[in-house]
Every structure is written in structure tokens, then in C-alpha cells.
Design a protein around this motif. Structure first.
Motif, short mmCIF file in Angstrom:
data_model
loop_
_atom_site.label_atom_id
_atom_site.label_comp_id
_atom_site.label_asym_id
_atom_site.label_seq_id
_atom_site.Cartn_x
_atom_site.Cartn_y
_atom_site.Cartn_z
N GLY A 1 -21.54 8.13 -13.39
CA GLY A 1 -20.17 8.67 -13.47
C GLY A 1 -20.25 9.89 -14.47
O GLY A 1 -20.95 9.65 -15.46
N ARG A 2 -19.17 10.71 -14.21
CA ARG A 2 -19.05 11.79 -15.27
C ARG A 2 -17.29 11.76 -15.62
O ARG A 2 -16.70 11.37 -14.60
CB ARG A 2 -19.40 13.05 -14.78
CG ARG A 2 -20.92 12.92 -14.69
CD ARG A 2 -21.70 14.42 -14.43
NE ARG A 2 -21.56 15.28 -15.58
CZ ARG A 2 -22.41 15.24 -16.67
NH1 ARG A 2 -23.38 14.35 -16.56
NH2 ARG A 2 -22.28 16.03 -17.62
N VAL A 3 -17.11 12.27 -16.64
CA VAL A 3 -15.74 12.41 -17.21
C VAL A 3 -15.61 13.70 -18.08
O VAL A 3 -16.70 14.28 -18.54
CB VAL A 3 -15.05 11.24 -17.77
CG1 VAL A 3 -14.97 9.93 -17.00
CG2 VAL A 3 -15.67 11.18 -19.16
N ALA A 4 -14.50 14.25 -18.13
CA ALA A 4 -14.35 15.39 -18.80
C ALA A 4 -14.32 14.95 -20.39
O ALA A 4 -14.21 13.78 -20.99
CB ALA A 4 -12.89 15.70 -18.71
N ALA B 1 -21.53 1.86 -26.04
CA ALA B 1 -22.02 1.56 -24.92
C ALA B 1 -20.72 1.28 -24.12
O ALA B 1 -20.85 1.57 -22.98
CB ALA B 1 -23.02 0.64 -25.05
N GLU B 2 -19.98 0.17 -24.49
CA GLU B 2 -18.97 -0.43 -23.56
C GLU B 2 -17.90 0.78 -23.44
O GLU B 2 -17.47 0.81 -22.40
CB GLU B 2 -18.42 -1.25 -24.36
CG GLU B 2 -17.06 -2.04 -23.50
CD GLU B 2 -16.57 -3.35 -24.29
OE1 GLU B 2 -15.52 -3.83 -24.00
OE2 GLU B 2 -17.11 -4.14 -24.97
N LEU B 3 -17.56 1.47 -24.38
CA LEU B 3 -16.61 2.58 -24.12
C LEU B 3 -17.00 3.72 -23.57
O LEU B 3 -16.11 4.15 -22.76
CB LEU B 3 -16.23 3.17 -25.79
CG LEU B 3 -15.44 2.39 -26.66
CD1 LEU B 3 -15.40 2.80 -28.14
CD2 LEU B 3 -13.93 2.05 -25.96
N ALA B 4 -18.22 3.79 -23.25
CA ALA B 4 -18.86 5.12 -22.52
C ALA B 4 -19.13 4.38 -21.04
O ALA B 4 -19.93 5.13 -20.31
CB ALA B 4 -20.24 5.51 -23.08
N ASN C 1 -18.08 -0.05 -13.62
CA ASN C 1 -19.32 -0.55 -13.89
C ASN C 1 -19.52 -1.76 -15.10
O ASN C 1 -20.76 -2.02 -15.59
CB ASN C 1 -20.20 0.86 -14.31
CG ASN C 1 -20.39 1.56 -13.14
OD1 ASN C 1 -20.61 1.30 -12.02
ND2 ASN C 1 -20.60 2.99 -13.43
N ARG C 2 -18.46 -2.17 -15.26
CA ARG C 2 -18.33 -3.00 -16.37
C ARG C 2 -19.26 -4.31 -16.15
O ARG C 2 -19.93 -4.82 -17.16
CB ARG C 2 -16.82 -3.58 -16.73
CG ARG C 2 -16.83 -4.69 -17.96
CD ARG C 2 -15.45 -4.94 -18.20
NE ARG C 2 -15.22 -5.81 -19.26
CZ ARG C 2 -14.38 -6.22 -19.82
NH1 ARG C 2 -13.14 -6.12 -19.25
NH2 ARG C 2 -14.36 -7.07 -21.11
N ALA D 1 -8.82 3.82 -24.22
CA ALA D 1 -10.20 3.84 -23.52
C ALA D 1 -10.76 2.20 -23.20
O ALA D 1 -11.68 2.16 -22.33
CB ALA D 1 -11.26 4.48 -24.41
N ALA D 2 -10.28 1.54 -23.91
CA ALA D 2 -11.08 0.26 -23.77
C ALA D 2 -10.63 -0.60 -22.66
O ALA D 2 -9.42 -0.51 -22.22
CB ALA D 2 -10.70 -0.74 -25.09
N PHE D 3 -11.25 -1.33 -22.05
CA PHE D 3 -10.85 -2.11 -20.76
C PHE D 3 -9.88 -3.24 -21.19
O PHE D 3 -9.78 -3.75 -22.22
CB PHE D 3 -12.00 -2.97 -20.02
CG PHE D 3 -13.22 -2.32 -20.04
CD1 PHE D 3 -13.23 -1.13 -19.01
CD2 PHE D 3 -14.55 -2.55 -20.24
CE1 PHE D 3 -14.34 -0.12 -19.01
CE2 PHE D 3 -15.62 -1.85 -20.24
CZ PHE D 3 -15.49 -0.87 -19.48
N LYS D 4 -9.13 -3.55 -20.31
CA LYS D 4 -8.18 -4.78 -20.58
C LYS D 4 -9.15 -5.93 -20.95
O LYS D 4 -10.24 -6.34 -20.37
CB LYS D 4 -7.40 -5.13 -19.39
CG LYS D 4 -6.34 -6.28 -19.44
CD LYS D 4 -5.44 -6.36 -18.38
CE LYS D 4 -4.59 -7.71 -18.52
NZ LYS D 4 -3.69 -7.93 -17.45
#
Length: 188
Positions: A19-22, A70-73, A78-79, A143-146
Motif C-alpha cells: 500500500g501507499r499513503v501521502a 514497522a507497526e506504524l508503517a 495488513n496487521r 496512527a496506531a491501531f486500536k
């Protein structure tokens, strides 16, 4: 292989696992600030005795920050691709920081008020790193997942880095110093 790919020339960046993001979206802002924190810890490490206890602690923290990045990216979709302790922050990693804080804190009497940084060059670099870690914590909120342990880890990390700086100083300069010639509120 060339270091440049030109893929980011459009203002986007690739994510770990696809995936890609700004580049200015929440994830790159968060992991970019964690990267800054890792570099700041590296400066502190470069100033301390190589192979000593502080050096070893800082190497471990710098390695942990790769896990955070890595987690934040990683896009939340894809978690499932992440691996605990290698690309996903765990509760055990947070608990390990707490144990380090407790152990290092037991070696000295911590200051009871705010301190003025700079009693020692390594401690001053640790204080710089601590401020970057705090900013990384703030940036990671969005940015972090729940259920992620990224924010708790960064919160404890800033506490540990503060503790390491005070331990390194041995004696901290208090933020408020009243010269003996200046009357205090209790004096007439």
C-alpha cells in the motif's frame, strides 16, 4: 540496487506489507518521528562509553524502535502480517521498560522537582531524545491501531529515557533556585 526509486516523487510513500499513503499522513508522521527519536538515542549512545551498560540499554531501545516503526508503517488491513516482537509491539515490551525504569530508579534518589538539563553531555542528549519520544507519542495517537501497544511503549520509553538521564547526571540541577540574598515568601 540504487538508493533512490523515484516512487516518492509524487508525495506518496510505500507502507510495510503493501500500500501507499501521502507522506504527510498520520502513519509517516508517526514513524518518521519515531525514526528521529531513534537517531537522537543514537547520538546519546555515540557520546557514552562503548560497551558499557548505558550503551547496551540504548542499543536495545534503538532495536525496539524498529519494531514500532514497522507497526506504524503497516496499513491496518495488513496487521495480520505483523509478528509479535519483530514488527508488532507487545505488552511484554512495555513491561520490560517498566522493569528497567524500576531497576535504574533504585540506584539513585530521583529529583522531586523539574530539572535543568545539561549537567552532563550524555544526559543532555538523553533529554533531547526524551522530547522527541514524547512528540512521537503524540504523533502516534492518530496512527496506531486500536489496541496497539505503540503509545504505551512510547510513554514508558520517555519515562525510561528521563530516568537514564537523571541516573547519568548523578545530581540534577533543580529548575527553581532561590539565591540566599533573595527573600522567600516566608521571610519578612
Amino acid at each position: 540496487m540504487k538508493i533512490y526509486t523515484r516512487k516518492g516523487d509524487d508525495g506518496s510513500t510505500g507502507l510495510y506489507g503493501g500500500g501507499r499513503v501521502a507522506k504527510d499522513s498520520a502513519a509517516p508522521e508517526a514513524y518518521g518521528t519515531v525514526d528521529e527519536a531513534q537517531a537522537a538515542l543514537g547520538v546519546a549512545r555515540a557520546a557514552c562509553e562503548r560497551g558499557g551498560e548505558l550503551d547496551q540499554i540504548l542499543v536495545g531501545l534503538e532495536r525496539d524502535l524498529w519494531v514500532l516503526m514497522a507497526e506504524l508503517a503497516t496499513d491496518e488491513s495488513n496487521r495480520h502480517k505483523l509478528s509479535a516482537g519483530a514488527s508488532l509491539v507487545t505488552t511484554e515490551m512495555v513491561a520490560a521498560l517498566e522493569a528497567q525504569i524500576d531497576e535504574i530508579s533504585s540506584r539513585f534518589d530521583p529529583p522531586t522537582e523539574f530539572v535543568v538539563p545539561g549537567e552532563d553531555a550524555v544526559a543532555a542528549w538523553l533529554d533531547v531524545a526524551r522530547t522527541v519520544v514524547r512528540r512521537a507519542e503524540r504523533r502516534s495517537l492518530h496512527a496506531a491501531f486500536k489496541g496497539s501497544q505503540v503509545v504505551p511503549y512510547l510513554n514508558r520509553l520517555s519515562d525510561l529515557v528521563w530516568t537514564l538521564a537523571r541516573w547519568r547526571e548523578g545530581h540534577s540541577l533543580a529548575s527553581r533556585s532561590v539565591p540566599s540574598s533573595v527573600p522567600t515568601a516566608q521571610e519578612p
